[in-house]
Motif scaffolding. Structure first.
Motif, PDB file in Angstrom:
ATOM      1  N   TRP A 419      21.325 -14.815   5.579  1.00  0.00           N
ATOM      2  CA  TRP A 419      21.624 -13.526   4.689  1.00  0.00           C
ATOM      3  C   TRP A 419      20.707 -13.510   3.699  1.00  0.00           C
ATOM      4  N   ILE A 420      20.329 -14.589   2.873  1.00  0.00           N
ATOM      5  CA  ILE A 420      19.383 -14.972   1.966  1.00  0.00           C
ATOM      6  C   ILE A 420      18.129 -14.406   2.316  1.00  0.00           C
ATOM      7  N   GLY A 421      17.565 -14.843   3.340  1.00  0.00           N
ATOM      8  CA  GLY A 421      16.220 -14.097   3.847  1.00  0.00           C
ATOM      9  C   GLY A 421      16.179 -13.135   3.812  1.00  0.00           C
ATOM     10  N   LEU A 422      17.201 -12.548   4.813  1.00  0.00           N
ATOM     11  CA  LEU A 422      17.495 -10.946   5.041  1.00  0.00           C
ATOM     12  C   LEU A 422      17.548 -10.374   3.512  1.00  0.00           C
ATOM     13  N   GLY A 423      18.179 -10.761   2.613  1.00  0.00           N
ATOM     14  CA  GLY A 423      18.121 -10.056   1.383  1.00  0.00           C
ATOM     15  C   GLY A 423      16.904  -9.987   0.576  1.00  0.00           C
ATOM     16  N   VAL A 424      16.214 -11.302   0.701  1.00  0.00           N
ATOM     17  CA  VAL A 424      14.902 -11.285  -0.025  1.00  0.00           C
ATOM     18  C   VAL A 424      13.842 -10.286   0.692  1.00  0.00           C
ATOM     19  N   GLY A 425      13.751 -10.210   2.088  1.00  0.00           N
ATOM     20  CA  GLY A 425      12.815  -9.316   2.948  1.00  0.00           C
ATOM     21  C   GLY A 425      13.299  -7.942   2.476  1.00  0.00           C
ATOM     22  N   ALA A 426      14.648  -7.563   2.442  1.00  0.00           N
ATOM     23  CA  ALA A 426      14.759  -6.287   2.157  1.00  0.00           C
ATOM     24  C   ALA A 426      14.509  -5.742   0.733  1.00  0.00           C
ATOM     25  N   LEU A 427      14.821  -6.715  -0.047  1.00  0.00           N
ATOM     26  CA  LEU A 427      14.222  -6.565  -1.674  1.00  0.00           C
ATOM     27  C   LEU A 427      12.454  -6.461  -1.523  1.00  0.00           C
ATOM     28  N   ALA A 428      11.886  -7.203  -0.980  1.00  0.00           N
ATOM     29  CA  ALA A 428      10.414  -6.998  -0.632  1.00  0.00           C
ATOM     30  C   ALA A 428      10.239  -5.455  -0.306  1.00  0.00           C
ATOM     31  N   LEU A 429      10.848  -5.178   0.772  1.00  0.00           N
ATOM     32  CA  LEU A 429      10.619  -4.039   1.405  1.00  0.00           C
ATOM     33  C   LEU A 429      10.907  -2.752   0.599  1.00  0.00           C
ATOM     34  N   VAL A 430      11.995  -2.761  -0.328  1.00  0.00           N
ATOM     35  CA  VAL A 430      12.067  -1.740  -1.265  1.00  0.00           C
ATOM     36  C   VAL A 430      11.295  -1.754  -2.277  1.00  0.00           C
ATOM     37  N   THR A 431      10.636  -3.194  -2.742  1.00  0.00           N
ATOM     38  CA  THR A 431       9.691  -3.104  -3.618  1.00  0.00           C
ATOM     39  C   THR A 431       8.377  -2.485  -3.258  1.00  0.00           C
ATOM     40  N   PHE A 432       7.969  -2.572  -1.935  1.00  0.00           N
ATOM     41  CA  PHE A 432       6.867  -2.287  -1.393  1.00  0.00           C
ATOM     42  C   PHE A 432       6.777  -0.623  -1.127  1.00  0.00           C
ATOM     43  N   TYR A 433       7.946  -0.149  -1.020  1.00  0.00           N
ATOM     44  CA  TYR A 433       8.155   1.387  -0.743  1.00  0.00           C
ATOM     45  C   TYR A 433       8.219   2.066  -2.134  1.00  0.00           C
ATOM     46  N   GLY A 434       8.629   1.257  -3.259  1.00  0.00           N
ATOM     47  CA  GLY A 434       8.481   1.808  -4.518  1.00  0.00           C
ATOM     48  C   GLY A 434       7.372   1.967  -5.382  1.00  0.00           C
ATOM     49  N   ILE A 435       6.418   0.882  -4.853  1.00  0.00           N
ATOM     50  CA  ILE A 435       4.927   1.018  -5.614  1.00  0.00           C
ATOM     51  C   ILE A 435       3.827   1.607  -4.500  1.00  0.00           C
ATOM     52  N   LEU A 436       4.481   2.017  -3.394  1.00  0.00           N
ATOM     53  CA  LEU A 436       3.630   2.574  -2.492  1.00  0.00           C
ATOM     54  C   LEU A 436       3.153   3.966  -2.993  1.00  0.00           C
ATOM     55  N   SER A 437       1.908   4.210  -3.383  1.00  0.00           N
ATOM     56  CA  SER A 437       1.037   5.147  -3.767  1.00  0.00           C
ATOM     57  C   SER A 437       0.305   5.696  -2.587  1.00  0.00           C
ATOM     58  N   TYR A 438      -0.485   6.938  -3.086  1.00  0.00           N
ATOM     59  CA  TYR A 438      -1.277   7.156  -1.812  1.00  0.00           C
ATOM     60  C   TYR A 438      -2.552   6.525  -1.543  1.00  0.00           C
ATOM     61  N   ALA A 439      -3.128   5.916  -2.870  1.00  0.00           N
ATOM     62  CA  ALA A 439      -3.897   4.878  -2.728  1.00  0.00           C
ATOM     63  C   ALA A 439      -3.773   3.689  -1.785  1.00  0.00           C
ATOM     64  N   ARG A 440      -2.656   3.148  -2.193  1.00  0.00           N
ATOM     65  CA  ARG A 440      -2.265   1.970  -1.645  1.00  0.00           C
ATOM     66  C   ARG A 440      -1.752   2.121   0.192  1.00  0.00           C
ATOM     67  N   LEU A 441      -1.697   3.519   0.190  1.00  0.00           N
ATOM     68  CA  LEU A 441      -1.372   3.932   1.696  1.00  0.00           C
ATOM     69  C   LEU A 441      -2.697   3.884   2.311  1.00  0.00           C
ATOM     70  N   GLU A 442      -3.684   4.491   1.663  1.00  0.00           N
ATOM     71  CA  GLU A 442      -4.923   4.447   2.457  1.00  0.00           C
ATOM     72  C   GLU A 442      -5.511   2.919   2.347  1.00  0.00           C
ATOM     73  N   VAL A 443      -5.218   2.108   1.686  1.00  0.00           N
ATOM     74  CA  VAL A 443      -5.801   0.802   2.015  1.00  0.00           C
ATOM     75  C   VAL A 443      -4.800   0.176   2.891  1.00  0.00           C
ATOM     76  N   PHE A 444      -3.564   0.368   3.205  1.00  0.00           N
ATOM     77  CA  PHE A 444      -2.832   0.088   3.982  1.00  0.00           C
ATOM     78  C   PHE A 444      -3.481   0.459   5.673  1.00  0.00           C
ATOM     79  N   LYS A 445      -3.859   1.670   5.484  1.00  0.00           N
ATOM     80  CA  LYS A 445      -4.203   2.263   7.076  1.00  0.00           C
ATOM     81  C   LYS A 445      -5.724   1.435   7.340  1.00  0.00           C
ATOM     82  N   MET A 446      -6.544   1.046   6.018  1.00  0.00           N
ATOM     83  CA  MET A 446      -7.802   0.440   6.362  1.00  0.00           C
ATOM     84  C   MET A 446      -7.479  -0.930   6.880  1.00  0.00           C
ATOM     85  N   LEU A 447      -6.364  -1.472   6.273  1.00  0.00           N
ATOM     86  CA  LEU A 447      -5.919  -3.065   6.877  1.00  0.00           C
ATOM     87  C   LEU A 447      -5.469  -2.756   8.296  1.00  0.00           C
TER      88      LEU A 447
END
Length: 662
Positions: A419-447
């Motif tokens: 549950w600790i690992g799941l919580g850390v992963g969920a927090l990281a996922l929420v942070t990722f979507y919170g800072i996901l700008s269009y520029a970062r989305l394009e970089v993600f598509k390149m990756l």
């Protein structure tokens, strides 16, 4: 005529070796076969430094001195020649019968196909945009690109050459120091000989008799550690000396957006996920098809989908109850022989008589009395009674355990760690979507189109080997097929590419196999002359501790890395070091990891620093060889630090093999 510095160094080193050999010859009263073995070893090193082909030098010297060893006794010249030829055939056949070597051409073929898929330019561009805000971002992106691409190909020369053409001009234009740029490219390109799947580890495993699977598992974390130390050094230098690694300008960090996203009012800093969802139900999507927006939304949601799949699979694994059949009632044969069986509690029992006895009449053999004729023993009651009796033979209670468990609980609560690992992963996922700008989305598509395909190929090959799903040869075949798929996906799979890849694979594989044949003949001649026994006696006479032996051996290998390449060091000197390990209690697996870390210097240390010459061949004219050598020296120091850390904390390399295989 002025002699170049590297040639002067090489000739000086050869002179030292020759003088040492002459000193040995004139210091002993009588030359034994062991001394001739050491003389053969020194002659081989000098011949290789002079430029003679390594494989054929080993074979020629080995056969010459093997003939001398056979002929030094009472054997005739014809008999010695026959034994020498028999030795050559036997050693060559033993190399041909080594199944592990089949994986070498397959891994090499995979590397050449991936190299020709033209992924490296996309990979470097996407990584340097993804790491734009990290200090020394171009240097860090270069190291990560080298690590990933070198791992996928394992070809040091190709990685250094391609990165020299691609990254070096950009780093110099961005104001990076020439020495830091050159050292980053040359050191990063050499990571492929350490991080699995590595041909070096296969060659060491075949030479030392160590499992290649365990070597791959053991080298994974040391390789990641070395790459991490390189990256840490570049970041620290960028902080301490900003003029050596200037940060990227806003223009260099700019990521162009596609026309479809611009049509819905997207900006580089705009929140991508919320904007795309709003565009799907608003009026801003009139000029953009819903299918296009759904595709962009699907790409943005890929991390969440992957996280959900991994979370569900992990939860099922963490809560599953594994039923183990235990038979606690079983006991060793004869363990109950001393128990009292006189009671009539049922079951099979001994007759009341005390076993065999003499008949009543001493002078004649007489039949026993009729009343005592053959009868059932007292304990042998009817079967029905015997079944009900408490002492009867019955099924052990544990035999019914699976049936009982089948009707009970098959799951258990997940542990707190899950549950600790799941919580850390969920927090990281929420942070990722919170800072996901269009520029970062394009970089993600390149990756997605450059980094992740290589990552999937590497993990599929390594995972199948490390977790026992396939042998190294089978995993290499999967990797070669994956190289085909990648080249076809990027529209680079032409007849010319396949033809060139096959030719280069055959050339490289033939070189490695001839090296093995030459090494086998040389090692047999060295052992036949008693050279190995002489070396062992000399080492043991010094009364070294385990630490002193490891330091001495690693210093010798470090020095040998200056004039020789890693292939020559492994096939010539590992057969000398490996028999000594038992005397000092050194694990051959651990020793191999130290050697693999140490042999990084073979590509970085002058005068035979091949990566420096690879880079010099494609570098601008104002970049000198001395600048490249100066840039490599700090990374050689980092390699020494990595060797020290691995020695002080062996679990870095031994933890994963112990968890998986021991």
């Amino acid at each position: 005529m002025k002699i170049r510095k590297e040639l002067y160094f090489g000739f000086t080193l050869m002179g030292v070796i020759i003088l040492a050999a002459l000193a040995m010859v004139f210091s002993v009263e009588k030359m034994t076969n062991g001394h001739y073995g050491l003389l053969m070893l020194s002659l081989v090193v000098v011949a290789i430094m002079l430029g003679f082909p390594t494989a054929f030098t080993l074979m020629g010297m080995g056969m010459m001195f093997a003939f001398f060893a056979y002929h030094s006794g009472d054997q005739t010249a014809a008999g010695a020649l026959k034994q020498t030829l028999d030795l050559m055939v036997q050693r060559a056949f033993s190399v041909m019968g080594n199944d592990v070597l089949i994986s070498i051409p397959l891994f090499v073929f995979m590397g050449y196909l991936v190299e020709r898929a033209n992924l490296i330019e996309k990979l470097f561009h996407s990584l340097h945009l993804a790491l734009a805000r990290v200090p020394g971002s171009l240097g860090v992106a270069t190291l990560v690109t080298c690590a990933v691409f070198a791992t996928a190909t394992g070809i040091v020369g190709a990685v250094v050459t391609l990165m020299g053409l691609l990254a070096l001009p950009q780093m110099l234009r961005a104001g990076y120091d020439v020495r830091l740029s050159a050292g980053t490219i040359t050191a990063g390109g050499c990571l492929g000989i350490l991080i699995p799947p590595s041909v070096l580890l296969i060659v060491y495993g075949a030479t030392a008799g160590v499992s290649v699977v365990q070597l791959y598992a053991g080298a994974f974390f040391p390789g990641i550690m070395l790459a991490g130390l390189y990256i840490l050094y570049v970041i620290i230098m960028a902080k301490l000396r900003p003029d050596w690694a200037p940060p990227l300008t806003a223009e260099q960090r700019m990521v162009p957006l596609p026309a479809g996203l611009k049509a819905i009012g997207a900006t580089s800093d705009g929140w991508a996920l919320g904007s795309i969802v709003s565009a799907l139900k608003g009026k801003r999507n009139q000029a953009v098809s819903t299918r296009y927006l759904l595709g962009q939304l699907g790409i943005a949601l890929l991390p969440a989908i992957l996280f959900a799949v991994v979370a569900v699979a992990s939860y099922q694994s963490a809560t599953r109850v594994v039923v183990e059949e235990t038979y606690s009632e079983l006991q060793a044969m004869g363990a109950g022989a001393n128990e009292d069986t006189s009671s009539s509690s049922g079951g099979l029992a001994e007759p009341e008589s005390s076993g065999l006895a003499e008949p009543a009449s001493a002078d004649a053999v007489a039949e026993p009395p009729g009343a005592q004729a053959v009868a059932e023993p007292p304990g042998a009651e009817p079967v029905a009674a015997a079944v009900e009796a408490p002492g009867a033979v019955s099924e052990p209670p544990a035999a019914a355990a699976p049936a009982a468990a089948a009707g009970g609980a098959t799951t258990k609560p997940a542990s707190a760690g899950f549950w600790i690992g799941l919580g850390v992963g969920a927090l990281a996922l929420v942070t990722f979507y919170g800072i996901l700008s269009y520029a970062r989305l394009e970089v993600f598509k390149m990756l997605l189109s450059s980094f992740f395909p290589l990552l999937v190929l590497i993990l599929s090959v390594l995972g199948s080997i490390v977790f026992g799903l396939a042998t190294p040869t089978e995993a290499a075949a999967v990797g070669a097929f994956g190289g085909f798929v990648l080249a076809a996906a990027y529209r680079q799979l032409t007849f010319g590419v396949i033809k060139e890849s096959v030719f280069l694979t055959a050339k490289t594989s033939a070189m490695v196999c001839w090296l093995f044949v030459g090494s086998a003949i040389f090692s047999a001649a060295f052992a036949l002359l008693g050279g190995q026994e002489l070396v062992e006696q000399w080492v043991l006479s010094m009364n070294l501790t385990k630490t002193q032996f490891l330091v001495l051996s690693q210093v010798i290998i470090f020095i040998l890395g200056w004039p020789l390449e890693w292939t020559e060091i492994i096939v010539i000197f590992m057969p000398i070091f490996i028999p000594l390990l038992d005397n000092f209690g050194v694990d051959p697996l651990f020793f191999g990891l130290l050697v693999a870390l140490n042999l990084q210097t073979a590509f970085l240390s002058p005068p035979v620093a091949m990566s420096a010459f690879y880079l010099k061949g494609v570098a601008p004219k104002h970049v000198t060889l001395n600048q490249i050598f100066a840039g490599m020296l700090p990374f050689m120091g980092i390699q020494i630090v990595a060797i020290f850390l691995l020695y002080m904390f062996p679990a870095i390399g031994l933890w994963l093999p112990e968890v998986l295989y021991r």
